[in-house]
Design a protein around this motif. Structure first.
Motif, PDB file in Angstrom:
ATOM      1  N   GLN A  30       0.838  -1.204   0.000  1.00  0.00           N
ATOM      2  CA  GLN A  30       0.000   0.000   0.000  1.00  0.00           C
ATOM      3  C   GLN A  30       0.874   1.256   0.000  1.00  0.00           C
ATOM      4  O   GLN A  30       0.608   2.212  -0.722  1.00  0.00           O
ATOM      5  N   SER A  31       1.937   1.252   0.782  1.00  0.00           N
ATOM      6  CA  SER A  31       2.854   2.391   0.824  1.00  0.00           C
ATOM      7  C   SER A  31       3.523   2.602  -0.531  1.00  0.00           C
ATOM      8  O   SER A  31       3.637   3.740  -1.010  1.00  0.00           O
ATOM      9  N   LEU A  32       3.948   1.522  -1.177  1.00  0.00           N
ATOM     10  CA  LEU A  32       4.580   1.630  -2.497  1.00  0.00           C
ATOM     11  C   LEU A  32       3.592   2.136  -3.537  1.00  0.00           C
ATOM     12  O   LEU A  32       3.951   2.947  -4.403  1.00  0.00           O
ATOM     13  N   GLU A  33       2.343   1.687  -3.469  1.00  0.00           N
ATOM     14  CA  GLU A  33       1.331   2.169  -4.406  1.00  0.00           C
ATOM     15  C   GLU A  33       1.111   3.671  -4.234  1.00  0.00           C
ATOM     16  O   GLU A  33       0.994   4.402  -5.220  1.00  0.00           O
ATOM     17  N   THR A  34       1.106   4.135  -3.003  1.00  0.00           N
ATOM     18  CA  THR A  34       0.957   5.563  -2.727  1.00  0.00           C
ATOM     19  C   THR A  34       2.143   6.336  -3.286  1.00  0.00           C
ATOM     20  O   THR A  34       1.978   7.386  -3.916  1.00  0.00           O
ATOM     21  N   GLN A  35       3.351   5.812  -3.080  1.00  0.00           N
ATOM     22  CA  GLN A  35       4.548   6.464  -3.601  1.00  0.00           C
ATOM     23  C   GLN A  35       4.521   6.529  -5.130  1.00  0.00           C
ATOM     24  O   GLN A  35       4.893   7.551  -5.721  1.00  0.00           O
ATOM     25  N   VAL A  36       4.076   5.460  -5.774  1.00  0.00           N
ATOM     26  CA  VAL A  36       3.999   5.444  -7.236  1.00  0.00           C
ATOM     27  C   VAL A  36       3.018   6.506  -7.719  1.00  0.00           C
ATOM     28  O   VAL A  36       3.289   7.220  -8.687  1.00  0.00           O
ATOM     29  N   GLU A  37       1.882   6.630  -7.066  1.00  0.00           N
ATOM     30  CA  GLU A  37       0.907   7.648  -7.458  1.00  0.00           C
ATOM     31  C   GLU A  37       1.483   9.048  -7.295  1.00  0.00           C
ATOM     32  O   GLU A  37       1.277   9.916  -8.149  1.00  0.00           O
ATOM     33  N   LEU A  42       3.985  13.878  -9.856  1.00  0.00           N
ATOM     34  CA  LEU A  42       5.167  14.726 -10.022  1.00  0.00           C
ATOM     35  C   LEU A  42       5.708  14.662 -11.444  1.00  0.00           C
ATOM     36  O   LEU A  42       6.101  15.682 -12.024  1.00  0.00           O
ATOM     37  N   ASN A  43       5.736  13.474 -12.007  1.00  0.00           N
ATOM     38  CA  ASN A  43       6.218  13.289 -13.369  1.00  0.00           C
ATOM     39  C   ASN A  43       5.344  14.055 -14.356  1.00  0.00           C
ATOM     40  O   ASN A  43       5.844  14.742 -15.256  1.00  0.00           O
ATOM     41  N   ARG A  44       4.039  13.945 -14.180  1.00  0.00           N
ATOM     42  CA  ARG A  44       3.107  14.666 -15.042  1.00  0.00           C
ATOM     43  C   ARG A  44       3.341  16.177 -14.944  1.00  0.00           C
ATOM     44  O   ARG A  44       3.399  16.875 -15.952  1.00  0.00           O
ATOM     45  N   GLU A  48       4.661  18.680 -17.915  1.00  0.00           N
ATOM     46  CA  GLU A  48       3.882  19.853 -18.304  1.00  0.00           C
ATOM     47  C   GLU A  48       4.708  21.127 -18.163  1.00  0.00           C
ATOM     48  O   GLU A  48       4.662  22.000 -19.030  1.00  0.00           O
ATOM     49  N   HIS A  49       5.489  21.234 -17.094  1.00  0.00           N
ATOM     50  CA  HIS A  49       6.322  22.411 -16.883  1.00  0.00           C
ATOM     51  C   HIS A  49       7.397  22.522 -17.965  1.00  0.00           C
ATOM     52  O   HIS A  49       7.598  23.586 -18.559  1.00  0.00           O
ATOM     53  N   LEU A  50       8.107  21.435 -18.225  1.00  0.00           N
ATOM     54  CA  LEU A  50       9.162  21.453 -19.235  1.00  0.00           C
ATOM     55  C   LEU A  50       8.593  21.699 -20.629  1.00  0.00           C
ATOM     56  O   LEU A  50       9.203  22.414 -21.437  1.00  0.00           O
ATOM     57  N   ALA A  51       7.438  21.124 -20.919  1.00  0.00           N
ATOM     58  CA  ALA A  51       6.802  21.354 -22.212  1.00  0.00           C
ATOM     59  C   ALA A  51       6.426  22.824 -22.361  1.00  0.00           C
ATOM     60  O   ALA A  51       6.655  23.436 -23.415  1.00  0.00           O
TER      61      ALA A  51
END
Length: 109
Positions: A30-37, A42-44, A48-51
């Motif tokens: 559950q903790s890893l799933e939260t971290q992935v989300e 952050l990646n998104r 968007e910022h770099l684009a």
């Protein structure tokens, strides 16, 4: 009066002993799933910022990025000696278990 066999008692002890481990694994997942989300969000935001900084749409930015930095070939990867996870050959530590695989010290947070 019912008396359990030694096998039944042994099995029950194994189940009781394993229960906390299973709970721990469940909470770790559950903790890893939260971290992935969080990392996805952050990646998104980063894309968007770099684009935006490049005056491109996020899709156009990703297309340009993939042309400039093609995916690494299989020869640029190796398996972690500790857990077997496939990692980049220039990684300092395993992404999965944290084992140091490079020459520099790498601290996982």
């Amino acid at each position: 009066m019912f008396r359990p066999s030694l096998t039944e008692v042994y099995k029950q002890i194994q189940i009781n002993h394993s229960a906390p481990d299973l709970t721990d694994v469940g909470s770790r997942i559950q903790s890893l799933e939260t971290q992935v989300e969080h990392l996805r969000a952050l990646n998104r935001a980063l894309i968007e910022h770099l684009a935006d900084q490049s005056n491109l749409s996020p899709q156009a930015f990703l297309e340009q990025l993939s042309k400039e930095h093609p995916k690494q070939e299989a020869e640029h990867t190796l398996h972690c000696p500790s857990c077997g996870t496939l990692i980049a050959s220039d990684a300092k530590a395993c992404y999965s278990c944290g084992m140091n695989v490079g020459t520099d010290t790498y601290i996982l947070g």
